[in-house]
Scaffold this motif. Structure first.
Motif, PDB file in Angstrom:
ATOM      1  N   PRO A 175     -30.936   4.796 -15.879  1.00 46.04           N
ATOM      2  CA  PRO A 175     -31.713   5.532 -14.887  1.00 46.04           C
ATOM      3  C   PRO A 175     -31.527   5.022 -13.455  1.00 46.04           C
ATOM      4  N   GLU A 176     -31.372   3.706 -13.301  1.00 47.92           N
ATOM      5  CA  GLU A 176     -31.172   3.156 -11.958  1.00 47.92           C
ATOM      6  C   GLU A 176     -29.870   3.658 -11.356  1.00 47.92           C
ATOM      7  N   VAL A 177     -28.843   3.800 -12.187  1.00 54.59           N
ATOM      8  CA  VAL A 177     -27.562   4.337 -11.718  1.00 54.59           C
ATOM      9  C   VAL A 177     -27.739   5.807 -11.335  1.00 54.59           C
ATOM     10  N   ALA A 178     -28.555   6.520 -12.088  1.00 51.96           N
ATOM     11  CA  ALA A 178     -28.823   7.930 -11.771  1.00 51.96           C
ATOM     12  C   ALA A 178     -29.395   8.061 -10.363  1.00 51.96           C
ATOM     13  N   LEU A 179     -30.303   7.175 -10.001  1.00 54.09           N
ATOM     14  CA  LEU A 179     -30.881   7.221  -8.646  1.00 54.09           C
ATOM     15  C   LEU A 179     -29.819   6.949  -7.588  1.00 54.09           C
ATOM     16  N   ASP A 180     -28.892   6.044  -7.883  1.00 49.28           N
ATOM     17  CA  ASP A 180     -27.786   5.778  -6.954  1.00 49.28           C
ATOM     18  C   ASP A 180     -26.888   7.001  -6.807  1.00 49.28           C
ATOM     19  N   VAL A 181     -26.582   7.652  -7.921  1.00 47.82           N
ATOM     20  CA  VAL A 181     -25.738   8.846  -7.895  1.00 47.82           C
ATOM     21  C   VAL A 181     -26.403   9.939  -7.064  1.00 47.82           C
ATOM     22  N   LEU A 182     -27.701  10.118  -7.255  1.00 45.67           N
ATOM     23  CA  LEU A 182     -28.417  11.142  -6.486  1.00 45.67           C
ATOM     24  C   LEU A 182     -28.346  10.879  -4.984  1.00 45.67           C
ATOM     25  N   ALA A 183     -28.329   9.617  -4.621  1.00 49.88           N
ATOM     26  CA  ALA A 183     -28.262   9.263  -3.199  1.00 49.88           C
ATOM     27  C   ALA A 183     -26.873   9.485  -2.611  1.00 49.88           C
ATOM     28  N   GLU A 184     -25.850   9.499  -3.479  1.00 52.93           N
ATOM     29  CA  GLU A 184     -24.472   9.548  -2.994  1.00 52.93           C
ATOM     30  C   GLU A 184     -23.741  10.868  -3.232  1.00 52.93           C
ATOM     31  N   GLU A 185     -24.200  11.666  -4.185  1.00 53.16           N
ATOM     32  CA  GLU A 185     -23.477  12.868  -4.563  1.00 53.16           C
ATOM     33  C   GLU A 185     -24.390  14.092  -4.537  1.00 53.16           C
ATOM     34  N   PRO A 186     -23.831  15.275  -4.273  1.00 49.85           N
ATOM     35  CA  PRO A 186     -24.650  16.488  -4.351  1.00 49.85           C
ATOM     36  C   PRO A 186     -24.897  16.867  -5.814  1.00 49.85           C
ATOM     37  N   ILE A 187     -26.142  16.812  -6.234  1.00 50.67           N
ATOM     38  CA  ILE A 187     -26.534  17.130  -7.602  1.00 50.67           C
ATOM     39  C   ILE A 187     -27.526  18.286  -7.547  1.00 50.67           C
ATOM     40  N   ASN A 188     -27.340  19.273  -8.425  1.00 51.73           N
ATOM     41  CA  ASN A 188     -28.205  20.453  -8.424  1.00 51.73           C
ATOM     42  C   ASN A 188     -29.332  20.393  -9.446  1.00 51.73           C
ATOM     43  N   CYS A 189     -29.206  19.504 -10.441  1.00 49.85           N
ATOM     44  CA  CYS A 189     -30.197  19.442 -11.516  1.00 49.85           C
ATOM     45  C   CYS A 189     -30.025  18.117 -12.265  1.00 49.85           C
ATOM     46  N   VAL A 190     -31.138  17.554 -12.739  1.00 51.68           N
ATOM     47  CA  VAL A 190     -31.100  16.345 -13.560  1.00 51.68           C
ATOM     48  C   VAL A 190     -31.601  16.693 -14.958  1.00 51.68           C
ATOM     49  N   VAL A 191     -30.858  16.270 -15.966  1.00 50.74           N
ATOM     50  CA  VAL A 191     -31.275  16.387 -17.365  1.00 50.74           C
ATOM     51  C   VAL A 191     -31.367  14.961 -17.890  1.00 50.74           C
ATOM     52  N   SER A 192     -32.544  14.587 -18.390  1.00 51.78           N
ATOM     53  CA  SER A 192     -32.754  13.194 -18.771  1.00 51.78           C
ATOM     54  C   SER A 192     -33.375  13.072 -20.154  1.00 51.78           C
ATOM     55  N   ASP A 193     -32.951  12.047 -20.871  1.00 46.20           N
ATOM     56  CA  ASP A 193     -33.606  11.662 -22.108  1.00 46.20           C
ATOM     57  C   ASP A 193     -34.981  11.111 -21.750  1.00 46.20           C
ATOM     58  N   TYR A 194     -35.901  11.113 -22.703  1.00 46.89           N
ATOM     59  CA  TYR A 194     -37.226  10.560 -22.446  1.00 46.89           C
ATOM     60  C   TYR A 194     -37.283   9.074 -22.789  1.00 46.89           C
ATOM     61  N   LYS A 195     -36.812   8.722 -23.989  1.00 53.00           N
ATOM     62  CA  LYS A 195     -36.913   7.339 -24.453  1.00 53.00           C
ATOM     63  C   LYS A 195     -35.668   6.553 -24.048  1.00 53.00           C
ATOM     64  N   MET A 196     -35.845   5.715 -23.032  1.00 56.61           N
ATOM     65  CA  MET A 196     -34.782   4.821 -22.593  1.00 56.61           C
ATOM     66  C   MET A 196     -35.412   3.456 -22.365  1.00 56.61           C
ATOM     67  N   ASP A 197     -34.626   2.417 -22.518  1.00 60.06           N
ATOM     68  CA  ASP A 197     -35.168   1.057 -22.456  1.00 60.06           C
ATOM     69  C   ASP A 197     -35.637   0.628 -21.068  1.00 60.06           C
ATOM     70  N   GLU A 198     -34.805   0.776 -20.080  1.00 64.27           N
ATOM     71  CA  GLU A 198     -35.111   0.235 -18.755  1.00 64.27           C
ATOM     72  C   GLU A 198     -36.188   1.034 -18.017  1.00 64.27           C
ATOM     73  N   MET A 199     -36.107   2.318 -18.115  1.00 63.89           N
ATOM     74  CA  MET A 199     -37.025   3.221 -17.421  1.00 63.89           C
ATOM     75  C   MET A 199     -37.067   4.486 -18.254  1.00 63.89           C
ATOM     76  N   ASN A 200     -38.255   4.939 -18.672  1.00 66.30           N
ATOM     77  CA  ASN A 200     -38.285   6.141 -19.501  1.00 66.30           C
ATOM     78  C   ASN A 200     -38.131   7.393 -18.642  1.00 66.30           C
ATOM     79  N   GLY A 201     -38.000   8.526 -19.302  1.00 65.13           N
ATOM     80  CA  GLY A 201     -37.752   9.782 -18.605  1.00 65.13           C
ATOM     81  C   GLY A 201     -38.845  10.178 -17.638  1.00 65.13           C
ATOM     82  N   LEU A 202     -40.099   9.851 -17.969  1.00 60.98           N
ATOM     83  CA  LEU A 202     -41.208  10.167 -17.071  1.00 60.98           C
ATOM     84  C   LEU A 202     -41.146   9.309 -15.809  1.00 60.98           C
ATOM     85  N   GLU A 203     -40.820   8.047 -15.973  1.00 58.41           N
ATOM     86  CA  GLU A 203     -40.683   7.165 -14.806  1.00 58.41           C
ATOM     87  C   GLU A 203     -39.520   7.611 -13.923  1.00 58.41           C
TER      88      GLU A 203
END
Length: 81
Positions: free
Chosen positions: A35-63
């Protein structure tokens, strides 16, 4: 589209399905496992939509949703259960 899932097998399967099912020639699914990498990607690339799993170790989908919503309030976000 940015797809986030910490399970590499599910990540690849789902992104392949999204590309095939949506049948959009211009659709590109960018995948990341952290998820932390996802935030970096959003800051650097044009993204139109995010699709995320809910259960992840570092940060869950709601966070992740809350972090994305804080920075990009109108960006579509789909959380998979």
């Amino acid at each position: 589209m940015l797809h986030v899932d910490d399970n590499k097998g599910i990540l690849n399967l789902t992104s392949d399905y999204l590309e095939d099912a949506l049948e959009e020639p211009d659709l590109e699914v960018r995948t990341v496992q952290r998820p932390e990498v996802a935030l970096d990607v959003l800051a650097e690339e044009p993204i139109n939509c995010v699709v995320s799993d809910y259960k992840m170790d570092e940060m869950n989908g709601l966070e992740l949703f809350e972090a994305v919503r804080e920075r990009y309030p109108t960006l579509p976000f789909i959380r998979l259960c």
